[in-house]
Design a protein around this motif. Structure first.
Motif, PDB file in Angstrom:
ATOM      1  N   TYR A 171       0.838  -1.204   0.000  1.00  0.00           N
ATOM      2  CA  TYR A 171       0.000   0.000   0.000  1.00  0.00           C
ATOM      3  C   TYR A 171       0.873   1.254   0.000  1.00  0.00           C
ATOM      4  O   TYR A 171       0.616   2.214  -0.730  1.00  0.00           O
ATOM      5  CB  TYR A 171      -0.935   0.002   1.208  1.00  0.00           C
ATOM      6  CG  TYR A 171      -1.767   1.245   1.315  1.00  0.00           C
ATOM      7  CD1 TYR A 171      -1.472   2.216   2.265  1.00  0.00           C
ATOM      8  CD2 TYR A 171      -2.843   1.462   0.475  1.00  0.00           C
ATOM      9  CE1 TYR A 171      -2.240   3.376   2.365  1.00  0.00           C
ATOM     10  CE2 TYR A 171      -3.606   2.611   0.565  1.00  0.00           C
ATOM     11  CZ  TYR A 171      -3.292   3.559   1.515  1.00  0.00           C
ATOM     12  OH  TYR A 171      -4.044   4.700   1.605  1.00  0.00           O
ATOM     13  N   GLY A 172       1.939   1.249   0.778  1.00  0.00           N
ATOM     14  CA  GLY A 172       2.845   2.394   0.833  1.00  0.00           C
ATOM     15  C   GLY A 172       3.502   2.673  -0.514  1.00  0.00           C
ATOM     16  O   GLY A 172       3.611   3.821  -0.945  1.00  0.00           O
ATOM     17  N   VAL A 173       3.927   1.608  -1.190  1.00  0.00           N
ATOM     18  CA  VAL A 173       4.535   1.765  -2.521  1.00  0.00           C
ATOM     19  C   VAL A 173       3.507   2.345  -3.481  1.00  0.00           C
ATOM     20  O   VAL A 173       3.794   3.296  -4.222  1.00  0.00           O
ATOM     21  CB  VAL A 173       5.068   0.406  -3.048  1.00  0.00           C
ATOM     22  CG1 VAL A 173       5.497   0.517  -4.500  1.00  0.00           C
ATOM     23  CG2 VAL A 173       6.215  -0.083  -2.183  1.00  0.00           C
TER      24      VAL A 173
ATOM     25  N   GLU B 118      -7.293   4.561  -5.068  1.00  0.00           N
ATOM     26  CA  GLU B 118      -6.627   3.918  -6.194  1.00  0.00           C
ATOM     27  C   GLU B 118      -5.515   2.989  -5.690  1.00  0.00           C
ATOM     28  O   GLU B 118      -5.297   1.914  -6.248  1.00  0.00           O
ATOM     29  CB  GLU B 118      -6.067   4.990  -7.133  1.00  0.00           C
ATOM     30  CG  GLU B 118      -5.703   4.462  -8.486  1.00  0.00           C
ATOM     31  CD  GLU B 118      -5.289   5.571  -9.453  1.00  0.00           C
ATOM     32  OE1 GLU B 118      -5.277   6.763  -9.063  1.00  0.00           O
ATOM     33  OE2 GLU B 118      -4.960   5.240 -10.581  1.00  0.00           O
ATOM     34  N   SER B 119      -4.833   3.399  -4.631  1.00  0.00           N
ATOM     35  CA  SER B 119      -3.774   2.575  -4.055  1.00  0.00           C
ATOM     36  C   SER B 119      -4.343   1.305  -3.433  1.00  0.00           C
ATOM     37  O   SER B 119      -3.763   0.223  -3.577  1.00  0.00           O
ATOM     38  CB  SER B 119      -2.999   3.367  -3.007  1.00  0.00           C
ATOM     39  OG  SER B 119      -2.351   4.463  -3.611  1.00  0.00           O
ATOM     40  N   ARG B 120      -5.485   1.419  -2.759  1.00  0.00           N
ATOM     41  CA  ARG B 120      -6.125   0.223  -2.181  1.00  0.00           C
ATOM     42  C   ARG B 120      -6.523  -0.750  -3.283  1.00  0.00           C
ATOM     43  O   ARG B 120      -6.326  -1.961  -3.150  1.00  0.00           O
ATOM     44  CB  ARG B 120      -7.353   0.618  -1.363  1.00  0.00           C
ATOM     45  CG  ARG B 120      -7.016   1.274  -0.054  1.00  0.00           C
ATOM     46  CD  ARG B 120      -8.251   1.506   0.804  1.00  0.00           C
ATOM     47  NE  ARG B 120      -7.928   2.416   1.871  1.00  0.00           N
ATOM     48  CZ  ARG B 120      -8.446   3.613   2.030  1.00  0.00           C
ATOM     49  NH1 ARG B 120      -9.366   4.058   1.219  1.00  0.00           N
ATOM     50  NH2 ARG B 120      -8.071   4.385   3.027  1.00  0.00           N
ATOM     51  N   ASP B 121      -7.086  -0.215  -4.349  1.00  0.00           N
ATOM     52  CA  ASP B 121      -7.460  -1.064  -5.484  1.00  0.00           C
ATOM     53  C   ASP B 121      -6.228  -1.732  -6.091  1.00  0.00           C
ATOM     54  O   ASP B 121      -6.263  -2.910  -6.435  1.00  0.00           O
ATOM     55  CB  ASP B 121      -8.185  -0.246  -6.558  1.00  0.00           C
ATOM     56  CG  ASP B 121      -9.581   0.180  -6.137  1.00  0.00           C
ATOM     57  OD1 ASP B 121     -10.111  -0.378  -5.147  1.00  0.00           O
ATOM     58  OD2 ASP B 121     -10.144   1.087  -6.782  1.00  0.00           O
ATOM     59  N   ALA B 122      -5.144  -0.975  -6.202  1.00  0.00           N
ATOM     60  CA  ALA B 122      -3.905  -1.510  -6.770  1.00  0.00           C
ATOM     61  C   ALA B 122      -3.365  -2.650  -5.911  1.00  0.00           C
ATOM     62  O   ALA B 122      -2.895  -3.659  -6.443  1.00  0.00           O
ATOM     63  CB  ALA B 122      -2.863  -0.406  -6.928  1.00  0.00           C
ATOM     64  N   VAL B 123      -3.424  -2.513  -4.587  1.00  0.00           N
ATOM     65  CA  VAL B 123      -2.952  -3.573  -3.681  1.00  0.00           C
ATOM     66  C   VAL B 123      -3.736  -4.852  -3.951  1.00  0.00           C
ATOM     67  O   VAL B 123      -3.153  -5.945  -4.065  1.00  0.00           O
ATOM     68  CB  VAL B 123      -3.084  -3.145  -2.202  1.00  0.00           C
ATOM     69  CG1 VAL B 123      -2.841  -4.322  -1.265  1.00  0.00           C
ATOM     70  CG2 VAL B 123      -2.114  -2.015  -1.889  1.00  0.00           C
ATOM     71  N   MET B 124      -5.058  -4.726  -4.093  1.00  0.00           N
ATOM     72  CA  MET B 124      -5.880  -5.905  -4.379  1.00  0.00           C
ATOM     73  C   MET B 124      -5.491  -6.532  -5.721  1.00  0.00           C
ATOM     74  O   MET B 124      -5.361  -7.745  -5.837  1.00  0.00           O
ATOM     75  CB  MET B 124      -7.367  -5.526  -4.397  1.00  0.00           C
ATOM     76  CG  MET B 124      -7.936  -5.176  -3.048  1.00  0.00           C
ATOM     77  SD  MET B 124      -7.785  -6.490  -1.830  1.00  0.00           S
ATOM     78  CE  MET B 124      -8.826  -7.731  -2.567  1.00  0.00           C
TER      79      MET B 124
ATOM     80  N   ASP C 171     -18.315  -9.715  -3.842  1.00  0.00           N
ATOM     81  CA  ASP C 171     -16.893  -9.728  -3.479  1.00  0.00           C
ATOM     82  C   ASP C 171     -16.107  -8.928  -4.521  1.00  0.00           C
ATOM     83  O   ASP C 171     -16.624  -8.594  -5.592  1.00  0.00           O
ATOM     84  CB  ASP C 171     -16.360 -11.159  -3.325  1.00  0.00           C
ATOM     85  CG  ASP C 171     -16.364 -11.955  -4.618  1.00  0.00           C
ATOM     86  OD1 ASP C 171     -15.751 -11.492  -5.606  1.00  0.00           O
ATOM     87  OD2 ASP C 171     -16.953 -13.054  -4.635  1.00  0.00           O
ATOM     88  N   ALA C 172     -14.857  -8.618  -4.213  1.00  0.00           N
ATOM     89  CA  ALA C 172     -14.042  -7.734  -5.059  1.00  0.00           C
ATOM     90  C   ALA C 172     -13.882  -8.286  -6.477  1.00  0.00           C
ATOM     91  O   ALA C 172     -13.916  -7.524  -7.445  1.00  0.00           O
ATOM     92  CB  ALA C 172     -12.666  -7.515  -4.424  1.00  0.00           C
ATOM     93  N   ASN C 173     -13.738  -9.595  -6.614  1.00  0.00           N
ATOM     94  CA  ASN C 173     -13.587 -10.179  -7.947  1.00  0.00           C
ATOM     95  C   ASN C 173     -14.851 -10.028  -8.776  1.00  0.00           C
ATOM     96  O   ASN C 173     -14.795  -9.780  -9.976  1.00  0.00           O
ATOM     97  CB  ASN C 173     -13.195 -11.655  -7.854  1.00  0.00           C
ATOM     98  CG  ASN C 173     -11.768 -11.832  -7.399  1.00  0.00           C
ATOM     99  OD1 ASN C 173     -10.921 -10.971  -7.633  1.00  0.00           O
ATOM    100  ND2 ASN C 173     -11.495 -12.935  -6.731  1.00  0.00           N
TER     101      ASN C 173
END
Length: 187
Positions: free
Chosen positions: A40-42, A52-58, A164-166
């Motif tokens: 998440y930090g990256v 957008e970062s949370r989505d990217a982590v997923m 769910d996210a998928n």
């Protein structure tokens, strides 16, 4: 098969080896728990947007399901950092190209008359888009409207809809594809 207690005591390399043999997703869950904050930090460093970062982590951890089976990873933390960075850079490149295409016609012409001539086309396109949204399956319509019109992230959409996210990701992708087809047919 390892117990959750054994997962916590295992090194990253041991977990990856067990995952390659068993394919057990709970092993990835342990790696996710260990490195979610780092990832998440990256993502936040590069994308500069929390949702957008949370989505990217997923998305990154979804990719791990296949990536870890295909690659020999000696130092998982370093490999994950590079994977996350590359994912974010690809998103930024895609966004940069998209923004350029959306903005560039307006940079070329600044005559008000030119823009007024384009207005009926824009109105017709928006009208057609509304009709096409109405033709989507209920789940796709709901997820597309929440994502694009209300700018909700996958997690928020999942919380609101119970998907769910998928499923959310799938409904958005399929809805987007169906909208494109509809617009091309009636455009």
């Amino acid at each position: 098969m390892l117990s959750p207690k054994e997962y916590k005591a295992s090194t990253d390399a041991e977990l990856i080896q067990h995952y390659k043999v068993s394919g057990a997703l709970d092993i990835l869950g342990e790696l996710y728990n260990r490195y979610m904050s780092l990832t998440y930090g990256v993502c936040l460093k590069y994308l500069k947007d929390r949702e957008e970062s949370r989505d990217a982590v997923m998305q990154i951890f979804e990719k791990l399901v296949n990536s870890l089976k295909e690659h020999d990873v000696a130092h998982f933390k370093s490999w994950l950092y590079v994977t996350a960075r590359n994912h974010c850079l690809m998103q930024l490149r895609a966004r940069k190209g998209k923004n350029f295409e959306e903005i560039s016609p307006f940079l070329m012409e600044d005559s008000p008359a030119v823009h007024l001539e384009d207005e009926p086309d824009l109105e017709a396109n928006l009208s057609q888009l509304e009709k096409c949204i109405g033709t989507l399956a209920a789940e796709q319509k709901q997820c597309v409207e929440l994502f694009y019109l209300q700018q909700k992230c996958y997690k928020d959409i999942g919380d609101l809809t119970g998907y769910d996210a998928n499923k959310v990701k799938s409904y958005i992708q399929n809805g987007k594809r169906n909208l494109k087809l509809c617009m091309e047919q009636h455009g």
